[in-house]
Write an enzyme that holds these catalytic residues in place. Structure first.
Site, PDB file in Angstrom:
ATOM      1  N   HIS B  36       0.676  -1.219   0.190  1.00 38.20           N
ATOM      2  CA  HIS B  36       0.019  -0.011   0.141  1.00 38.20           C
ATOM      3  C   HIS B  36       0.717   1.486  -0.384  1.00 38.20           C
ATOM      4  CE1 HIS B  36      -3.671  -2.715   0.696  1.00 38.20           C
ATOM      5  NE2 HIS B  36      -4.076  -1.595   0.521  1.00 38.20           N
ATOM      6  N   LYS B  97     -10.166  -8.295   6.990  1.00 38.25           N
ATOM      7  CA  LYS B  97     -10.682  -8.681   8.627  1.00 38.25           C
ATOM      8  C   LYS B  97     -11.069  -7.318   9.446  1.00 38.25           C
ATOM      9  CE  LYS B  97      -6.652 -10.992  10.738  1.00 38.25           C
ATOM     10  NZ  LYS B  97      -6.703 -10.328  12.421  1.00 38.25           N
TER      11      LYS B  97
END
Lengths: 273, 170
Positions: B36, B97
């Site tokens: 990222h 999650k």
């Protein structure tokens, strides 16, 4: 004086790394199966069934229970009548590297915490206790960082009320919320120094899951499970499958309390040589 | 259970409601922390994000004879600071999650995207839904490299839908 070659330690640690990462502890699996039976929410039941199925698949296909094969933590209880030939430190890290390689575990360890860079398999974090006798007890605890990131330490005043401490522990679980793979095992260390309380909290995770050992453990378990965080944080009774508290003498001026949370994939393996 | 497939078109995405359980088939791109960071800094992206799905996942090494090793989701919130910018570049869905920030929730709503949960802590099980693995970028990052995973009927739960409804805020 019993002589144990470092090579033997390497071999045992290799095996323990594989065992811990591939085969879910029997007590942990039993606790999750019990949580499944007690759960009412259908979604929570489905998630717990997946956790149980995951353990079965991991064992059968020799796959890591979780892709986060953790930072390997190695606990050594070395009998004072043992003499180790060769480098103990190298033996431990070599064992970890071989075990992690053998089971195709993850390169999660970076050498430089600030510069980061390429990841590898070692070193492990090692804790050594010198004990009586002529044996070495070795435990490997691969600790995933989803839950390790939720660790907390608070230095209470010695006059703190018990309820403040209980609230701190419950709030640590609340802060972890859905993110660290509940149902959790909550390790608590009380006493010692800041660093030692953290170590006690970590060691508390090694204790076999079973009946609560004190009223405080029982009460915390009940109150944490009333939070309705549940499996994956989507609600349910199973937020926590065990609260383990370890204590140690401390200083008149302080009261350190540490919380170390484990995800449902609480993995460890032990051997004695 | 409802079946969906990548690319997820606008109609498909808008039909998903927070709490829905679905089976997803198609291509996912793994990306976590370091990937990222690089995607945000990149002058030219190593992949076109338009309509794609990012899976927050760093698999283990691949055991002999397996397609992939254990490959469950990692904690999504660590990617929160980067997500809005990737959604602006056309990303349509994320899988991970745990909770997301308010900023991410609003960005998901704005770009009519979706955030899914995969079964957490079930990496061995998830690996069984992966049919193929193709390296894409940043291979020097090891487990944090971007790889394309072809999945079949991967079970997911809709956590934040395109209207910004969040399963954790219910």
């Amino acid at each position: 004086m019993k002589v144990i070659p470092a090579l033997k330690i390497t071999k045992v640690i290799t095996d323990l790394c594989v065992q811990a990462n591939l085969f879910l502890r029997k007590d942990v699996l039993a606790a999750i199966q019990k949580a499944y039976r007690l759960e009412k929410s259908q979604r929570a039941k489905r998630i717990l069934a997946a956790v149980i199925e995951n353990a079965r698949v991991a064992k059968k296909e020799k796959l890591a229970i979780c892709q986060d094969t953790g930072m390997p933590i190695v606990f050594l209880e070395i009998g004072q009548d043992v003499r180790i030939t060769g480098s103990l430190k190298d033996a431990v890290n070599r064992g970890v590297e071989l075990g992690y390689k053998k089971a195709s575990l993850r390169n999660s360890i970076i050498r430089e915490p600030l510069a980061r860079g390429k990841s590898g398999l070692s070193p492990a974090v090692t804790h050594i206790d010198i004990v009586k006798g002529n044996k070495i007890k070795i435990t490997v605890l691969p600790k995933g960082f989803g839950c390790e990131n939720k660790s907390q330490l608070k230095m209470f005043n010695p006059t703190a009320k018990l309820e403040e401490i209980k609230k701190f522990i419950i709030d640590a679980v609340k802060a972890a919320g859905p993110d660290a793979c509940p149902p959790y095992v909550v390790g608590v260390g009380i006493g010692g120094t800041a660093d030692y309380a953290c170590l006690l909290a970590k060691k508390a995770l090694l204790r076999k899951l079973g009946p609560a050992r004190s009223g405080m453990e029982r009460e915390l378990l009940r109150r944490i499970n009333a939070l309705n965080i549940g499996p994956m944080g989507l609600g349910g009774k199973a937020t926590c499958i065990g609260v383990h508290i370890e204590t140690f003498p401390t200083h008149i001026a302080g009261l350190p309390v540490a919380v170390n949370i484990s995800c449902h994939a609480l993995r460890s393996a032990t051997a004695i040589i | 259970m409802k079946k969906i497939s990548v690319p997820l078109d606008a109609k498909q995405i808008q039909s998903l409601k927070a709490g829905d359980e679905v089976l997803l088939t198609g291509d996912l791109f793994t990306a976590r922390d370091q990937a990222h960071k690089r995607l945000i800094a990149a002058k030219k992206l190593p992949l076109d994000l338009k309509g794609q799905v990012i899976y927050y996942c760093g698999p283990t090494n691949t055991p002999k004879g397996e397609v992939i090793g254990s490959c469950g989701p990692t904690t999504s919130s660590r990617m929160d600071g980067y997500t809005a910018r990737l959604l602006r570049k056309g990303l349509s869905a994320m899988i991970g999650k745990g909770r997301r920030s308010k900023e991410v929730r609003l960005a998901i709503k704005k770009h009519k995207a979706v955030y899914f949960l995969a079964y957490a802590g079930c990496g061995a099980l998830v690996s069984k839904y992966v049919r193929k693995v193709v390296p894409v970028a940043y291979q020097d990052l090891g487990p944090e490299a971007i790889v394309r995973l072809e999945v079949k009927d991967l079970p997911l739960i809709v956590a934040i839908d395109s209207k910004g409804k969040d399963i954790y805020e219910a």
